[in-house]
Scaffold this motif. Sequence first.
Motif, PDB file in Angstrom:
ATOM      1  N   MET A   1       0.836  -1.204   0.000  1.00  0.00           N
ATOM      2  CA  MET A   1       0.000   0.000   0.000  1.00  0.00           C
ATOM      3  C   MET A   1       0.870   1.253   0.000  1.00  0.00           C
ATOM      4  O   MET A   1       0.498   2.268  -0.560  1.00  0.00           O
ATOM      5  CB  MET A   1      -0.864  -0.006   1.263  1.00  0.00           C
ATOM      6  CG  MET A   1      -1.957   1.031   1.205  1.00  0.00           C
ATOM      7  SD  MET A   1      -3.312   0.629   2.298  1.00  0.00           S
ATOM      8  CE  MET A   1      -2.574   0.912   3.901  1.00  0.00           C
ATOM      9  N   LEU A   8       2.428   6.384 -11.636  1.00  0.00           N
ATOM     10  CA  LEU A   8       1.260   7.113 -11.131  1.00  0.00           C
ATOM     11  C   LEU A   8       1.656   8.517 -10.678  1.00  0.00           C
ATOM     12  O   LEU A   8       0.921   9.483 -10.889  1.00  0.00           O
ATOM     13  CB  LEU A   8       0.634   6.313  -9.981  1.00  0.00           C
ATOM     14  CG  LEU A   8      -0.744   6.768  -9.521  1.00  0.00           C
ATOM     15  CD1 LEU A   8      -1.684   6.945 -10.693  1.00  0.00           C
ATOM     16  CD2 LEU A   8      -1.307   5.759  -8.538  1.00  0.00           C
TER      17      LEU A   8
ATOM     18  N   MET B   1      -0.290  -4.993   7.234  1.00  0.00           N
ATOM     19  CA  MET B   1      -1.681  -4.535   7.194  1.00  0.00           C
ATOM     20  C   MET B   1      -2.451  -5.274   6.106  1.00  0.00           C
ATOM     21  O   MET B   1      -3.523  -5.814   6.323  1.00  0.00           O
ATOM     22  CB  MET B   1      -1.708  -3.033   6.913  1.00  0.00           C
ATOM     23  CG  MET B   1      -3.003  -2.370   7.353  1.00  0.00           C
ATOM     24  SD  MET B   1      -2.792  -0.611   7.292  1.00  0.00           S
ATOM     25  CE  MET B   1      -4.351  -0.093   7.949  1.00  0.00           C
ATOM     26  N   MET B  33      -8.903  -4.866   0.603  1.00  0.00           N
ATOM     27  CA  MET B  33      -7.975  -3.849   0.117  1.00  0.00           C
ATOM     28  C   MET B  33      -8.140  -3.624  -1.370  1.00  0.00           C
ATOM     29  O   MET B  33      -7.728  -2.613  -1.917  1.00  0.00           O
ATOM     30  CB  MET B  33      -6.533  -4.256   0.416  1.00  0.00           C
ATOM     31  CG  MET B  33      -6.252  -4.333   1.890  1.00  0.00           C
ATOM     32  SD  MET B  33      -6.858  -2.901   2.786  1.00  0.00           S
ATOM     33  CE  MET B  33      -5.543  -1.768   2.448  1.00  0.00           C
ATOM     34  N   LEU B  37      -6.863  -0.303  -2.911  1.00  0.00           N
ATOM     35  CA  LEU B  37      -5.632  -0.270  -3.696  1.00  0.00           C
ATOM     36  C   LEU B  37      -5.904   0.031  -5.166  1.00  0.00           C
ATOM     37  O   LEU B  37      -7.035  -0.066  -5.646  1.00  0.00           O
ATOM     38  CB  LEU B  37      -4.920  -1.623  -3.572  1.00  0.00           C
ATOM     39  CG  LEU B  37      -4.394  -1.913  -2.172  1.00  0.00           C
ATOM     40  CD1 LEU B  37      -3.843  -3.324  -2.123  1.00  0.00           C
ATOM     41  CD2 LEU B  37      -3.328  -0.900  -1.773  1.00  0.00           C
ATOM     42  N   ASP B  38      -4.824   0.375  -5.825  1.00  0.00           N
ATOM     43  CA  ASP B  38      -4.906   0.623  -7.262  1.00  0.00           C
ATOM     44  C   ASP B  38      -5.150  -0.711  -7.973  1.00  0.00           C
ATOM     45  O   ASP B  38      -4.865  -1.778  -7.428  1.00  0.00           O
ATOM     46  CB  ASP B  38      -3.583   1.243  -7.731  1.00  0.00           C
ATOM     47  CG  ASP B  38      -3.794   2.091  -8.952  1.00  0.00           C
ATOM     48  OD1 ASP B  38      -4.926   2.106  -9.458  1.00  0.00           O
ATOM     49  OD2 ASP B  38      -2.826   2.745  -9.387  1.00  0.00           O
ATOM     50  N   VAL B 227      -7.498   7.033   3.048  1.00  0.00           N
ATOM     51  CA  VAL B 227      -7.529   5.576   3.098  1.00  0.00           C
ATOM     52  C   VAL B 227      -8.116   5.119   4.447  1.00  0.00           C
ATOM     53  O   VAL B 227      -8.842   4.125   4.508  1.00  0.00           O
ATOM     54  CB  VAL B 227      -6.102   5.040   2.826  1.00  0.00           C
ATOM     55  CG1 VAL B 227      -5.373   4.680   4.087  1.00  0.00           C
ATOM     56  CG2 VAL B 227      -6.152   3.871   1.865  1.00  0.00           C
ATOM     57  N   ILE B 231     -11.129   2.396   5.107  1.00  0.00           N
ATOM     58  CA  ILE B 231     -10.879   1.159   5.859  1.00  0.00           C
ATOM     59  C   ILE B 231     -11.907   1.018   6.972  1.00  0.00           C
ATOM     60  O   ILE B 231     -12.426  -0.074   7.210  1.00  0.00           O
ATOM     61  CB  ILE B 231      -9.435   1.145   6.405  1.00  0.00           C
ATOM     62  CG1 ILE B 231      -8.457   0.945   5.242  1.00  0.00           C
ATOM     63  CG2 ILE B 231      -9.251   0.043   7.432  1.00  0.00           C
ATOM     64  CD1 ILE B 231      -7.007   1.024   5.629  1.00  0.00           C
TER      65      ILE B 231
END
Lengths: 161, 303
Positions: A1, A8, B1, B33, B37-38, B227, B231
């Motif tokens: 993450m 990007l 995580m 996630m 996430l991308d 984020v 979550i």
Amino acid sequence: MLDPNPGLILWTIVTFALLLVVLRKFAWKPLLKALNERENTVRNTLERAEAAKAEAERALEENRARLAKAEEESQKILREGRALGEKLKQEMTEQANQQSRRLVEQARQEIERDKEAALSQLRGEVSALVLQVAGKILNETIDDKKHRELIDESLRNLPKN
Amino acid sequence: MNIFFQEHAQHAATDTVAAAASHGGGEGGADMMHHILDARELDFSPFGHIELPHFPPVEIGGVSIDLSITKHVVFLWAAALILVVVAVTAARKNSRDRVPRGLGNLIELFVVFVRDEIAVLNMGPAGLRYMPYLLTTFFFILIMNLSGLVPYGSTATGNVSVTGGLALVAFVMIQGAAIRAQGLGHYIKHLTGGVHWALWPIMIPIELLGLFTKPFALMIRLFANMVGGHIVILSLLGLIFIFRSYIFAPVPVLFVIGISMLEIFVAFLQAYIFTMLTALFMGLGIKAAHHDGDAHGEVEPYV
């Protein structure tokens, strides 16, 4: 993450830069210009309104003062006129009184004079009449001196008036 | 995580994530996630998904840059497109109307806020020059923050690379404003902190570190806030699968509604904070130009 993705990051920077260029020209400049113009207009309008209000208040104050002054003036004129009228009235009354008194006095004097004249005339006529009547009665002539005395005596005996 | 969530998800929510697993998210795993996430695809489950174009990585200076269009790139562009349409429409309307209404009025509200409460407050009249940058930053971040709250939407600012890119731009702007206001010579002199030259080997790295800390904090703050909210929402929804009960479902849903409203607030708040702090850091550089001495030890509020 938490792994950075260089692609990007690059896309973000490129997108942001393009967005900045486009928006700066087509959105923010016109928006800020319109905003500034409007704010200036509002400020000017407010200032003008403020000035106009002050002007109006000043004019109102002036008018009020002028009105009060005129009111005072008219009151004064009225007072003066009333006083003048009063004085005139008194003078005229006085004058009329004096005139009437004078006229009465004149009339009295005339009456007095006429009375005096009438009396003396009456006196003459009465004495002549008495003489005539006495002459007739006595049928004698009395000398003039005696005659006068008689008349005077009879006149004296005549009651006053 | 990530691993925690993966395990957690596989224990509790196997039924739902089974569908997601078949698509194969960016991480190749089936977990919550996947929403944060991308990804290399746009997920419209249960209506299928759109594969995004994939380019081979470009090698520039030893760094391999993958310029593939990912989910967050799409939402980055979507936000940019929405912003262009909205802002240009607002500008048209406001240039035409004497009294702004509707959209023009709404945008102008924010423009006035950015001008008075961010630019002028932190930089003085000199800040007006940077208004286009500050406005673009504010609105761009705001729309990206909000886009995650729309169904099938995704928050590009919940990606550390996106916030990193924005922070890099902010870094350039902060240094640019300082150099412009102080002059290059004075700016470099400022890096020495005004101490004796013998201390320069210590002072210069510290000052340089200080320059990078500020945008780094900007990057982490925005990313973590965005984020974090997602979550929390996903965790609350995950409770439904942990308890395996439809009767229990309304409770987390109510919580999620509450958190979503908080998220709307946070979207505005973080856009404001990012813009405000950038303006503040730019303002520090601009104000430093007005100091007579070049001493750095004077009171300077570092936030």
